[in-house]
Motif scaffolding. Structure first.
Motif, PDB file in Angstrom:
ATOM      1  N   THR B  13       4.575 -57.770 -32.240  1.00 56.19           N
ATOM      2  CA  THR B  13       4.867 -56.810 -33.302  1.00 56.19           C
ATOM      3  C   THR B  13       6.010 -55.914 -32.875  1.00 56.19           C
ATOM      4  N   PHE B  14       6.872 -55.647 -33.827  1.00 56.05           N
ATOM      5  CA  PHE B  14       8.058 -54.837 -33.546  1.00 56.05           C
ATOM      6  C   PHE B  14       8.076 -53.574 -34.387  1.00 56.05           C
ATOM      7  N   TYR B  15       8.636 -52.511 -33.804  1.00 58.23           N
ATOM      8  CA  TYR B  15       9.085 -51.388 -34.619  1.00 58.23           C
ATOM      9  C   TYR B  15      10.593 -51.515 -34.670  1.00 58.23           C
ATOM     10  N   GLY B  16      11.126 -52.098 -35.707  1.00 58.55           N
ATOM     11  CA  GLY B  16      12.567 -52.357 -35.719  1.00 58.55           C
ATOM     12  C   GLY B  16      12.939 -53.140 -34.478  1.00 58.55           C
ATOM     13  N   PRO B  17      13.798 -52.588 -33.651  1.00 57.76           N
ATOM     14  CA  PRO B  17      14.224 -53.324 -32.467  1.00 57.76           C
ATOM     15  C   PRO B  17      13.229 -53.245 -31.301  1.00 57.76           C
ATOM     16  N   GLY B  53      -3.434 -55.091 -40.910  1.00 59.81           N
ATOM     17  CA  GLY B  53      -2.436 -55.344 -41.942  1.00 59.81           C
ATOM     18  C   GLY B  53      -1.531 -54.174 -42.249  1.00 59.81           C
ATOM     19  N   MET B  55       0.585 -53.022 -40.269  1.00 63.48           N
ATOM     20  CA  MET B  55       1.896 -53.434 -39.790  1.00 63.48           C
ATOM     21  C   MET B  55       1.985 -54.952 -39.855  1.00 63.48           C
ATOM     22  N   ASP B  56       3.224 -55.431 -40.009  1.00 68.81           N
ATOM     23  CA  ASP B  56       3.422 -56.875 -40.061  1.00 68.81           C
ATOM     24  C   ASP B  56       3.779 -57.408 -38.686  1.00 68.81           C
ATOM     25  N   PRO B  57       3.095 -58.451 -38.239  1.00 65.73           N
ATOM     26  CA  PRO B  57       3.498 -59.047 -36.965  1.00 65.73           C
ATOM     27  C   PRO B  57       4.717 -59.929 -37.192  1.00 65.73           C
ATOM     28  N   GLU B  58       5.444 -60.132 -36.126  1.00 68.50           N
ATOM     29  CA  GLU B  58       6.615 -60.991 -36.256  1.00 68.50           C
ATOM     30  C   GLU B  58       6.244 -62.441 -35.932  1.00 68.50           C
ATOM     31  N   GLY B  71      -0.204 -60.715 -41.790  1.00 67.89           N
ATOM     32  CA  GLY B  71       0.746 -60.491 -42.867  1.00 67.89           C
ATOM     33  C   GLY B  71       0.108 -60.193 -44.217  1.00 67.89           C
ATOM     34  N   TRP B  72      -1.209 -60.182 -44.280  1.00 67.68           N
ATOM     35  CA  TRP B  72      -1.881 -59.827 -45.536  1.00 67.68           C
ATOM     36  C   TRP B  72      -1.642 -58.363 -45.851  1.00 67.68           C
TER      37      TRP B  72
ATOM     38  N   ARG E 343      18.560 -59.527 -32.621  1.00 66.66           N
ATOM     39  CA  ARG E 343      17.759 -60.479 -33.374  1.00 66.66           C
ATOM     40  C   ARG E 343      18.110 -60.330 -34.841  1.00 66.66           C
ATOM     41  N   MET E 346      16.000 -57.776 -36.672  1.00 67.14           N
ATOM     42  CA  MET E 346      15.794 -56.571 -35.882  1.00 67.14           C
ATOM     43  C   MET E 346      15.654 -55.346 -36.774  1.00 67.14           C
ATOM     44  N   GLN E 350       9.887 -52.160 -40.914  1.00 62.79           N
ATOM     45  CA  GLN E 350       8.442 -52.241 -40.722  1.00 62.79           C
ATOM     46  C   GLN E 350       7.814 -51.469 -41.881  1.00 62.79           C
TER      47      GLN E 350
END
Ligand SMILES: Nc1ncnc2c1ncn2[C@@H]1O[C@H](COP(=O)(O)OP(=O)(O)OP(=O)(O)O)[C@@H](O)[C@H]1O
Ligand SMILES: Nc1ncnc2c1ncn2[C@@H]1O[C@H](COP(=O)(O)OP(=O)(O)OP(=O)(O)O)[C@@H](O)[C@H]1O
Ligand SMILES: [Mg+2]
Ligand SMILES: [Mg+2]
Lengths: 363, 257, 262, 291, 360
Positions: B13-17, B53, B55-58, B71-72, E343, E346, E350
């Motif tokens: 999981t990301f917060y932006g970069p 849910g 947050m969305d995982p990458e 992703g739900w 990426r 990137m 979120q």
């Protein structure tokens, strides 16, 4: 080389309100002019020149209008502007046009300043709001012996012209000015204003309001049972839609204007032809302002023709000043001269009857 | 394994970069209590938020009762039976205590059962009953925490994700909360995933445990095994505060790094 | 004379008496803890001192001055800084900027000078920055210096909040649950920090805390509150063994992050 | 008598403001977004009705057209949420403000394109006929406005107060994340409230058009409705009605008794005066944060 | 990719981060200075217009972007700046003095108005200021002795130390005059941001309660922010009126405030760059639109097309990037700097969630 003129083209401009509070005026007028120019261009233009008509929208905002004038005059290099809408907007435009001698023809404002000095490059199409109001008051005073006059107006250049005419001319017409109310364009409730004018004993009320507001005022007065009063509008309120309000709400409303209503004459040949052509081109019913636009374009076309192949500012001015003809579309006489840059001097008085404007007087 | 309730596979999981979860895999079996330990910023909260849910995982999968739920939209996850008691209370500040609890039962429609559960919550936390008409935003910190937990209970979940439930609660209430959780787990069979800074109590309650560091799982095992580990003892249980570290201010190096 | 004195302070919210005729005094150089069940009124006491609330009766004096005569933004000028239970940072700003706001009460230049960025402004900025860097070093916040608060984990935010309060170089520091949400390791750090704040910086600390392990180790004096009124006061050991405190607050089986307490 | 007439006309007038304000409040209460296009929604609703009812257009009987209008406006509101507003979900409120202002431009343009810029009159059965009680006169439309507004306010108020959905909407506006944690489908709920706002706008539009002529700039009265909502305490449904009534009543009195030039200032001066004494309106929805 | 090794606190205090940034902005300045040599008077007029909008936008940006207060009343302050400047010029006050005084007067009036308005937040402030903007229109009419009401005023030519600058005769000088004002305002703005006051603004925006607890006088800070913001906007208004050649009550219509707000949001709320980027969009978009319609031949003039398309474009702007153009640029820059390590997703947003603003 004259600005805006080439061998194949003459560029005309207009700074208009296509999306602001006066879009109901600007849009049909521009359409009407386009109709005429298209016809002329299709027929091969004038002295081999096609007319290019560039319209800028200022949405009734002053800074936008200077921007628009800047574009038309410095970038598009127009030869003349016509049908430009709004008094302050035109006045601001003069600053750019006057030094370059760009013409301002038949602006869509009936303010008297449209012919201010230097008058060389300025021509107007019809009588001013001021004169219209005066004529209307004179008619009502004479016809019905009414003496107490009041005014309702928007605090704009347009409103001020009409309220000034009311106040300044009352005495000379043997009337007395009694009361006034001011309004905002978004107002929709007029019970208070009507009550006030009624209790002040008004017999004639001149109106310089938005179209929608004008209809509501007349309706409100009727609803409140105030029938012994005459409301008087000017060319700005002289619209088919006003007469056509269902239920006879606007019956008995007077308007003083510079032309005769189009729909009332829709069976006469010239108006009928125009109505048909306009509806075919734009899919909308033709209105009085469409007719004005068409007529202004017609005036310019006549002058361009008269000016001959060698089109310069001087030749055009001379042509304009020599123009004289009867417009069967407007049902008015049009005559310019070096001393008189106002084309039509007629003022017509009409009243709403059975959903149509009926001509009752003419000056 | 048929009794696998929730499984996380290789989650990122990301917060932006910024990569907050770096390939986490874990399993929660039905009826068990799993605790996730970890220092500040290890990514525990992010992990729970990804599961629920918010947050969305990458990358990676979250499998709940055999269904992939990554992703739900969060409300679907809740409907499936996962409830998340968030870090930092997150009550509805302008609604009353009662209304907050009523919202806990948003996905349910059995009026009688709801009323019963609400009485149960009031029974656990009498102060909430006393303040049922108070706007939740004006409750004290601990009272809001009780409300958040109570609201979570009202959902009747299959699995509860608890993010620091003891935050800001008095020692007495902390004991009570854990007693309640234990009862829920044992009597009602509610599965739990517990993030808790108070590792001693957490390990006491839990069956299994994971240790997270910088977005990764660095250690896992049964709670007893973890509790016996020397690292856990010194970093999460503070056993050597008085002994080995004593008045020393430097820290011992973690051996799993 | 005590540094901070509350004298029979009472505050009501509608029908609820949140603080009930409370008197207490904190001596200069002490670490003083306020404990008590949830909803006892501890945070409310802090809010009274910060002048967010005005008591119905009673007086609050700091270093002999009447705090109740001050507006909320004047309280920090007395040398009182605080943290919040639920973290109230400037979340769109960086850690560094947050700490610099803590220096607000030490500003010297006026608006015009700042607009023109006169040399005096630059000198002042350097000074603030220096003071803030000291705090950053003290709290080990270097890795987060330029991170925005919005992206920080809970535990770090707690530390930043402490840092912001410290940056203002207060005489009295009010800490509302400084260790909640911190792990054992971080709680230990907190303990050392509080010790240093008192010993090396000479700052008096008044704190609310539920972790009795921490309270026991760093505090000189503890006051237990229940329903807005004083339940017991004394040394940590005295208060912890007070039967009423055990009944209302600690329970019989109290645990702290650092293990069993009692 | 005159005073009574002014008062009653003012009330009817105020109810129109109230109805539009209701639309504002509805959306605010459920999403905390401010819909600057609500006035234009109303105008659109009125034109849609006009397009269906007037003989020069579709010419459907008025009462048959009503459900159709509500359906169209509801669907439009919902689509708007899906297409535009979801893209800024969770973004700052200023973004929503800009989007809705821009939307107002687009609606005005579209309406002008479809129905022209000249004022038109809706063939509404409410537009014709007055009711006279002694010397007092009220249009049928005025009475309809008053009755419908009262009913709508009451129903919506009850909806938010009593139903689970209403409660969920309030929750979603206070904390979107927590609402999701409770299993509330926040986005879908917001779509529903935009649909509802579309319907309320349609009602307001029909009543507005029954009271007088209509053109694409009619939406500008949304600004006064805004003032009304703020006076009432943005976010309070009864407040919206009360604010609307206050603004509506002050207008006829001001133009009756104040000198020209000053009367038009009255509603805005009143707004500023109210905010000076009650910074968050009469039924304040803003609270001090507890720390 | 550039790395910053900081060895000195001054590196964070300086206007420019490093030599590279400095040269970038220096190049920009040279470009701005050389602009009159490169484009014709028409476009130079447009460029001047952009700069004027940017000045007015910087004023609102300070309030909305930095302090978090949304004002829809800034058209009123533009009017005040414009009328006071022109009235003083007509009273033979030298232009420079009249211009600066106009800013000061607007600032002081703004601050005075702010005092009661301070208690308001969010929507309430926005609407109260909107009411102010609407009232300004009427007030100008009521004060017709001074303002010439609806007839409006013609802008007098600018007399700069005996050198006359008029819009139509010497557009280049006009441009430089505007550029000078822009530079001055931008510098002041930047200076404020790197000083205690600028941080106090941000503190008030993010949390009034804790700003208070840090000793920030919230009321005073907001008053100052409002005052400075109004002063800058007043300068913008004065230039706009002088540049337009003529102005009246409708020139400073409340729609102007709305445009101003749109401008800073589209540009990027909270960034100085945002005011400039937004100004480019707001000032140029109508021109671009009308030129494109010219390109497609005259055809039938479509009424209101411009504002309709304008609306659509604004919506697309916001949907595409709620952080504004500058926000988007920052992302592109980061991407390029990290290349090839960036990426693709990137910068995928979120999920984000809002909490109520009804708690203060
Ligand atoms: N909104 C955000 N934007 C950017 N990075 C974030 C954000 N939120 C969290 N992070 C980063 O993600 C990592 C994990 O954070 P998380 O909140 O999940 O930690 P945690 O284990 O819950 O910590 P704590 O025990 O303090 O609550 C941290 O390193 C943090 O810097
Ligand atoms: N603004 C308010 N309105 C009404 N009641 C309030 C308000 N603020 C606090 N209270 C009540 O006052 C009491 C004291 O609250 P306070 O926040 O001081 O508790 P606390 O001791 O800090 O508790 P905790 O340990 O849970 O933080 C609580 O019962 C709370 O519900
Ligand atoms: Mg966490
Ligand atoms: Mg507390």
């Amino acid at each position: 080389q004259t600005q805006g003129v080439s061998d194949t083209e003459v560029v005309l401009g207009s700074v208009n309100d296509l999306s602001g509070i006066f879009a109901a005026v600007g849009v049909p007028a521009v359409n009407g002019a386009n109709l005429k120019f298209d016809q002329v261009n299709a027929a091969g233009g004038i002295h081999g020149r096609q007319i290019r008509f560039v319209v800028e929208d200022h949405a009734y905002q002053l800074p936008k209008s200077t921007q628009a004038y800047n574009k038309l005059i410095n970038r598009d290099q127009v030869f003349a502007n016509l049908l430009s809408l709004g008094t302050p907007h035109n006045l601001a435009g003069f600053q750019l046009m006057d030094p370059k001698g760009v013409f301002n023809i038949n602006p869509l404002t009936a303010a008297r300043e449209m012919l201010k000095e230097p008058v060389d490059n300025k021509f107007t199409g019809f009588s001013s709001y001021y004169d219209q109001t005066t004529a209307g008051m004179r008619y009502l005073a004479k016809e019905y012996g009414l003496t107490k006059v009041c005014t309702m107006y928007l605090p704009t250049d347009f409103g001020l012209e009409i309220s000034n005419a009311t106040k300044e001319q009352a005495e000379s017409l043997g009337m007395t000015f009694v009361s006034e109310t001011t309004h905002k364009p978004d107002e929709q409730e007029f019970v208070g204003a009507v009550q006030k004018l009624r209790s002040d004993g008004c017999e004639v009320v001149t109106m310089a309001l938005g179209v929608r507001a004008g209809i509501t005022v007349v309706g409100t007065a009727k609803q409140l049972g105030w029938t012994d009063v005459k409301f008087l509008a000017t060319s700005a309120g002289f619209l088919e839609a006003v007469a056509a309000v269902p239920g006879g709400v606007t019956d008995g409303l007077y308007a003083a204007s510079g032309w005769v209503d189009l729909q009332a004459r829709r069976d006469d040949p010239a108006p009928a032809k125009f109505i048909a052509e306009y509806e075919a081109a734009f899919g909308q019913p033709a209105t009085g302002f469409a007719m004005l636009g068409y007529n202004a374009a017609d005036t310019v076309v006549r002058a361009l023709e008269a000016a001959g192949p060698d089109l310069t500012q001087d030749s055009f001015r001379a042509a304009m000043e020599g123009l004289e003809y009867y417009s069967d579309l407007l049902d008015t006489q049009i005559k310019y001269s070096p001393e008189n840059h106002q084309g039509a001097n007629d003022i017509t008085i009409s009243v709403v009857e059975n959903g149509l404007w009926k001509l009752v007087g003419r000056e | 394994m048929s009794d696998l309730l929730l499984e996380v596979r290789n989650l990122e999981t990301f917060y932006g970069p910024i990569m907050a979860i770096r390939g986490v895999s874990l399993e929660v079996r039905k009826g068990r209590v799993v605790t996730v330990l970890g220092a500040n910023g290890a990514g525990k909260t992010t992990l729970l938020k990804t599961i629920s849910g918010i947050m969305d995982p990458e990358k990676g999968k979250i499998i709940f009762e055999g269904q992939e739920i990554q992703g739900w939209e969060p409300h679907r996850v809740v409907k499936a039976g996962i409830v998340h008691v968030p870090e930092g209370r997150e009550v509805f500040p302008l609604l009353t205590v009662e209304e907050n609890l009523a919202l806990g039962a948003y996905t349910r429609s059995d009026k009688a059962e709801i009323a019963r559960d609400r009485d149960l919550v009031f029974n656990y936390f009498p102060i909430l009953a006393e303040r049922r008409k108070q706007e939740a935003g004006t409750l004290s910190g601990g009272q809001q925490q009780m409300l958040a937990i109570g609201r979570g209970l009202m959902l009747r979940p299959k699995i509860m994700l608890l993010d620091e439930p003891s935050l800001g609660l008095s020692p007495l209430l902390t004991q009570e909360i854990f007693a309640i959780l234990k009862r829920l787990n044992q009597d009602e069979g509610v599965t739990m995933m517990l993030v808790e800074q108070n590792a001693a109590v957490a390990l006491d309650l839990a069956d299994d445990g994971y240790v997270m560091e910088l977005g990764r799982i660095v250690m896992s095992g049964t709670a007893d095994r973890l509790a016996a580990s020397e690292d856990i003892q010194s970093f999460y249980l503070g056993h050597d505060t008085e002994g080995a570290r004593g008045e020393r201010r430097w820290k011992r190096k973690k051996t799993w790094r | 004379m005590s540094l901070l004195e509350l004298d029979s302070v009472t505050l009501k919210f509608g029908g609820l008496t949140a603080v009930n005729d409370l008197s207490m005094s904190v001596e200069e150089g002490q670490v003083f803890a306020l404990v008590g069940p949830n909803g006892a009124g501890k945070s409310t006491v802090f809010n009274l001192i910060s002048r967010f609330y005005t008591p119905v009766t009673g007086s609050i004096r700091f270093d002999g001055k009447d705090v109740l005569k001050m507006a909320p933004h004047e309280v920090p000028n007395l040398g009182i800084a605080r943290t919040f239970q639920n973290i109230e940072l400037f979340h769109q700003a960086t850690v560094l900027q947050n700490l610099l706001v803590g220096r607000h009460r030490h500003r010297k230049t006026n608006m015009i000078a700042q607009m023109l960025h006169l040399p005096s402004v630059r000198a002042e900025e350097r000074e603030h920055r220096h003071a803030v860097e000291e705090v950053i070093d003290f709290l080990d916040l270097q890795p987060y210096r330029n991170s925005r608060i919005a992206g920080l984990p809970y535990g770090v935010r707690k530390v930043v909040e402490l840092g912001r309060a410290l940056a203002s170089k207060p005489r009295l520091l009010l800490l509302d649950e400084p260790a909640s949400g911190l792990s054992v390791e971080e709680t230990q750090n907190m303990r050392w920090w509080i010790d240093d704040i008192r010993r090396h910086m000479g700052i008096t600390v008044l704190m609310v805390e539920h972790d009795m392990g921490l309270v026991g180790k760093v505090c000189d004096r503890v006051l237990a509150l229940a329903d807005g009124a004083k339940l017991a006061e004394g040394t940590p050991a005295e208060v912890q063994s007070h039967p009423k405190v055990i009944e209302a607050y600690l329970g019989t089986n109290a645990v702290s992050k650092g293990g069993k307490v009692a | 008598m005159e005073v009574l007439q002014l008062l009653i006309s003012g009330l009817a007038n105020g109810c129109v403001y109230g109805l539009i304000a209701l639309g504002f409040v509805l959306i605010y209460k459920a999403t905390e977004a401010v819909n600057f296009a609500q006035g234009d929604f109303m105008m659109l609703g009125a034109f849609v009705t006009l397009g269906l009812v007037n003989p020069e257009y579709a010419g459907i009987p008025f009462w048959l057209a009503l459900p159709l209008v509500f359906l169209i406006m509801g669907v439009l509101g919902y689509l708007l949420d899906i297409v535009v507003l979801r893209a800024v979900f969770g973004q700052s409120q200023v973004a929503v403000i800009i989007v809705t202002i821009a939307l107002g431009f687009v609606i005005r343009f579209a309406v002008g394109e479809i129905w022209g810029h000249e004022p038109q009159s809706l063939r509404s059965p409410l537009a014709l006929g007055d009711v006279r009680i002694g010397e007092l006169v009220l249009g049928l439309a005025d009475i309809a406005v008053i009755i419908v507004t009262l009913i709508m306010t009451f129903l919506l108020w009850q909806f938010f107060q009593r139903t689970k959905m209403g409660l969920a909407m309030q929750a979603a506006s206070q904390n979107q994340m927590a609402a999701y944690y409770m299993g509330i489908p926040v986005k879908r709920i917001q779509g529903m409230v935009w649909a509802l706002a579309g319907i309320v706008a349609a009602v307001a539009g029909i009543l507005y058009a029954s009271k007088g002529a209509l053109d694409p700039t009619a939406g500008f009265i949304g600004i006064k409705a805004f003032a009304a909502a703020v006076i009432g305490g943005f976010g309070s449904l009864p407040g919206a009605l009360l604010g609307g009534l206050i603004v509506g009543v002050i207008e006829p009195f001001a133009s009756r008794y104040l000198p020209p030039g000053w009367s038009q200032i009255a509603p805005y001066a009143l707004l500023i005066a109210v905010l000076l004494f009650r910074p968050h309106g009469l039924f304040a929805q803003v609270r001090a944060k507890k720390v | 990719m550039r790395f910053h090794f900081k060895t000195d606190y001054d590196q964070d205090i300086r206007l420019f981060e490093d030599g590279w940034t400095f040269s970038l902005y220096a190049a920009l300045l040279v470009l701005a200075l050389a602009l009159p040599l490169m484009i014709d008077p028409f476009f130079l007029g447009e460029a001047t217009n952009v700069l004027i909008w940017a000045i007015a936008g910087l004023g609102l940006m300070l309030l909305t972007g930095q302090t978090g207060q949304v004002s829809l009343g800034h058209s009123a302050f533009m009017a005040l700046g414009c009328y006071s400047c022109v009235l003083m010029m007509e009273a033979n006050v030298p232009f420079v003095l009249a211009f600066l005084l106009a800013g000061v007067i607007t600032g002081v009036v703004g601050a005075l108005i702010a005092i009661p308005a301070l208690k308001l937040h969010g929507v309430y402030l926005a609407i109260a200021t909107l009411a102010l903007a609407i009232l300004a229109d009427d007030i100008i009419v009521l004060l017709k002795e001074w303002t010439d009401g609806v007839n409006g005023k013609m802008s007098p030519p600018i007399d700069l130390f005996g050198y006359e600058i008029s819009r139509w005769n010497n557009p280049i000088e006009w441009y430089y005059l505007t550029l000078a004002v822009v530079l001055m305002v931008t510098l002041f703005y930047r200076n404020l941001l790197r000083a205690p006051l600028g941080r106090a603004f941000a503190a008030v925006r993010d949390s009034e309660i804790s700003a208070q607890a840090m000793g920030v006088n919230v009321a005073q800070t907001k008053t100052i922010a409002f005052g400075i913001s109004c002063a800058i906007t007043g300068l913008g208004g004065a230039l706009m009126g002088l540049f337009a050649g003529a102005f009246n009550n409708e020139t400073f219509n409340f729609l102007l405030s709305i445009q101003l707000l749109m401008m800073i949001v589209v540009g990027g709320l909270g960034f100085i760059h945002g005011a400039f980027l937004g100004a480019v969009v707001i000032a140029f978009l109508p021109q671009v639109l009308s030129m494109t319609t010219d390109l497609f031949g005259r055809g039938v003039a479509i009424p209101g097309l411009e504002s309709g398309v304008f609306g659509v474009i604004l919506i697309l702007f916001i949907l595409f990037e709620p952080m504004g153009l500058y926000g988007r640029w920052l992302k592109i820059r980061t991407f390029l700097e990290l290349f090839p390590f960036a990426r693709k997703d990137m910068f995928k947003r979120q999920k984000s969630y809002l909490k109520t603003e009804r708690l203060r």
